[in-house]
Scaffold this motif. Structure first.
Motif, PDB file in Angstrom:
ATOM      1  N   ASN A 283      34.322  35.662  48.213  1.00  0.00           N
ATOM      2  CA  ASN A 283      35.463  36.050  47.366  1.00  0.00           C
ATOM      3  C   ASN A 283      35.999  37.440  47.628  1.00  0.00           C
ATOM      4  O   ASN A 283      37.083  37.766  47.150  1.00  0.00           O
ATOM      5  CB  ASN A 283      35.060  35.895  45.890  1.00  0.00           C
TER       6      ASN A 283
ATOM      7  N   CYS B 151      33.744  28.870  44.264  1.00  0.00           N
ATOM      8  CA  CYS B 151      34.276  29.039  42.897  1.00  0.00           C
ATOM      9  C   CYS B 151      33.670  28.067  41.907  1.00  0.00           C
ATOM     10  O   CYS B 151      34.333  27.604  40.975  1.00  0.00           O
ATOM     11  CB  CYS B 151      35.790  28.941  42.895  1.00  0.00           C
TER      12      CYS B 151
ATOM     13  N   LYS C  25      36.309  39.057  42.809  1.00  0.00           N
ATOM     14  CA  LYS C  25      37.724  38.705  42.636  1.00  0.00           C
ATOM     15  C   LYS C  25      38.504  39.924  42.129  1.00  0.00           C
ATOM     16  O   LYS C  25      39.643  40.165  42.534  1.00  0.00           O
ATOM     17  CB  LYS C  25      37.885  37.544  41.643  1.00  0.00           C
TER      18      LYS C  25
ATOM     19  N   ARG D 270      46.162  34.019  38.600  1.00  0.00           N
ATOM     20  CA  ARG D 270      44.934  33.906  37.807  1.00  0.00           C
ATOM     21  C   ARG D 270      44.940  32.544  37.109  1.00  0.00           C
ATOM     22  O   ARG D 270      45.458  32.405  36.004  1.00  0.00           O
ATOM     23  CB  ARG D 270      44.835  35.034  36.771  1.00  0.00           C
TER      24      ARG D 270
ATOM     25  N   GLU E 253      38.732  34.483  35.283  1.00  0.00           N
ATOM     26  CA  GLU E 253      37.408  35.051  35.025  1.00  0.00           C
ATOM     27  C   GLU E 253      37.357  36.560  35.226  1.00  0.00           C
ATOM     28  O   GLU E 253      36.424  37.224  34.795  1.00  0.00           O
ATOM     29  CB  GLU E 253      36.376  34.366  35.910  1.00  0.00           C
TER      30      GLU E 253
ATOM     31  N   THR F 155      41.328  34.649  39.621  1.00  0.00           N
ATOM     32  CA  THR F 155      40.791  33.785  38.566  1.00  0.00           C
ATOM     33  C   THR F 155      40.972  34.418  37.197  1.00  0.00           C
ATOM     34  O   THR F 155      41.022  35.649  37.080  1.00  0.00           O
ATOM     35  CB  THR F 155      39.287  33.532  38.773  1.00  0.00           C
TER      36      THR F 155
END
Ligand SMILES: NC(=O)c1ccc[n+]([C@@H]2O[C@H](COP(=O)([O-])OP(=O)(O)OC[C@H]3O[C@@H](n4cnc5c(N)ncnc54)[C@H](O)[C@@H]3O)[C@@H](O)[C@H]2O)c1
Ligand SMILES: O=c1ccn([C@@H]2O[C@H](COP(=O)(O)OP(=O)(O)O[C@H]3OC[C@](O)(CO)[C@H]3O)[C@@H](O)[C@H]2O)c(=O)[nH]1
Length: 390
Positions: A116, A100, A189, A211, A141, A139
């Motif tokens: 992931n 990560c 993810k 998240r 992201e 995440t």
């Protein structure tokens, strides 16, 4: 005197549970283990390939109060048959394991995708097949870029929150083109989130997805050349800490215009403990965990860290404290970035009543105090040694 009975948000007594924590030896895992040992009766099967960051919980006089409640299992979940047994022994599995650090996403895309997505598959499978609850760490992201980032820079709609506030049950996931391999991580993810969600919908898996929005604090990543590889590129807190410790200018990728919201690790861990101890309120939900009040550009973060470090260390800042670098130079080909990450807090407020407390200045003051105390002497030793003669 007997300790008071601990109750959940609905007033029900909290019974002690066993938690299989995969990735317990990492930044978040080490803080979560500390919290669970210090404030709860729960047991932890700490699974990781490394244990340096939880050594203080596993050995020595300070660990005596919980020697029977935390056990370290050194194993790599990619290929270890012991994993299913540990999940079956537990009431809850928390999966934190991942590559990560963004420097790896475009340079090690296969490892990133395997770590992931592929490596998480057996964890989800064992939890579902054995009717075990799962808290999976995703995440922020997965949101990628904001909708507003596609508008002209001076377009008034960019000021409309609908174009940038990130909401678990409404916002799309917007990534760059395939050649921008930075998005290998976020896409992996996203797919594991969809698999977990589908296991819940089709097979009744009790899951919670987290998240995190840039959690920062002590023990995050490493300082290159001290407790990590010299050529390693950690996340921004460790990068800037390393520059400050070495009296180097902080490098601003593409001018440091990207924006982030940062939350103190200690505040975020409170949210995770609420998820652990309130399954009826957490199961089936995806939670943003961040601090919308702590938004800065990366340039502003660099300026604040420079000011805080000067106060903490007593050393004057550099005349020129920052330098701009291109993302190609800093990360290599295939880098891309999230423009802005502000979490919508509606769902976590409603389900768990959680809000972050710590301002960015205060969390940087405590974190940089830790960094200076932990690394300044070691850096002085390394930088004062004469270079080996070639
Ligand atoms: N820290 C943040 O701000 C943040 C933000 C977004 C997402 N996350 C997510 O939270 C989770 C934890 O992040 P972190 O900041 O603690 O990262 P970290 O790198 O400090 O911790 C991850 C841990 O997982 C372990 N691990 C990785 N692969 C493994 C494997 N195959 N077998 C066993 N152990 C393995 C690593 O050794 C490491 O100790 C990750 O899933 C990450 O994607 C973190
Ligand atoms: O020396 C540096 C290092 C980084 N930057 C820029 O800072 C921004 C943040 O970078 P970083 O902390 O490395 O990571 P991101 O926030 O981009 O993504 C992480 O957030 C969550 C997580 O999912 C897990 O931790 C991870 O993907 C960024 O704009 C860098 O370019 C810099 O200017 N100088």
């Amino acid at each position: 005197m007997a300790s008071p009975v601990r109750v959940d948000l609905d007033g029900n007594p909290i019974r002690p549970i066993t938690i299989c924590m995969i990735g317990a030896g990492g930044f978040i895992g080490s803080h979560l283990c500390e919290k669970l040992m210090a404030e709860t009766p729960h047991k932890v099967l700490a699974v990781d390939v490394y244990s340096d960051k939880i050594k203080h919980l596993l050995e020595g006089p300070a660990s005596l109060p919980w020697t029977d409640r935390i056990h370290f299992h050194r194993l790599n979940i990619k290929n270890d048959s012991r994993l299913e047994g540990l999940i079956k022994m537990s009431d809850l599995t928390i999966n934190l394991a991942a590559i990560c650090t963004p420097a790896d996403y475009n340079t090690r895309p296969l490892d990133t995708i395997y770590s992931n997505f592929i490596d998480a598959l057996p964890v989800v499978k064992y939890c579902s097949e054995n009717n075990k609850r799962l808290i999976h760490f995703s995440t922020c992201e997965v949101y990628g870029k904001t909708i507003g980032s596609f508008l002209p820079t001076d377009h008034p709609m960019r000021q409309d929150p609908a174009y940038f506030i990130l909401k678990e049950d409404a916002s799309p996931c917007i990534f760059g083109p395939i050649e921008k391999q930075r998005w290998s991580y976020a896409c992996a993810k996203q797919l594991i989130e969809r698999l977990v969600y589908a296991e819940g919908a089709e097979n009744g898996l009790e899951f919670t997805i987290v998240r995190p929005f840039n959690w920062i604090g002590p023990r995050m990543d490493f300082i290159p050349g001290i407790d990590g590889p010299s050529e390693g590129v950690p996340r921004v807190l460790a990068c800037f800490s390393n520059n400050l410790l070495r009296h180097e200018p902080l490098k601003l990728v593409d001018g440091g215009q990207s924006q982030r919201t940062f939350v103190y690790i200690k505040d975020a861990i409170e949210a995770v403990l609420l998820m652990i101890e309130n399954p009826a309120r957490a199961n089936g939900h995806i939670f943003n965990v961040g601090n919308p009040n702590n938004e800065v550009t990366v340039r502003q973060l660099a300026e604040m860290m420079t000011e805080v470090y000067s106060k903490v260390s007593g050393e004057p800042p550099l005349e020129v404290p920052t330098v701009d670098v291109s993302s190609k130079e800093f990360y290599g080909e295939g880098y891309d970035d999230s423009d802005k990450r502000i979490p919508d807090m509606t769902i976590i407020n409603r389900q768990l009543g959680w809000n972050p407390k710590t301002s960015l200045w205060d969390l940087l003051e405590s974190t940089l105090t830790y960094q200076h105390r932990t690394y300044a002497e070691a850096i002085k030793q390394v930088t004062s040694k004469p270079l080996a003669s070639s």
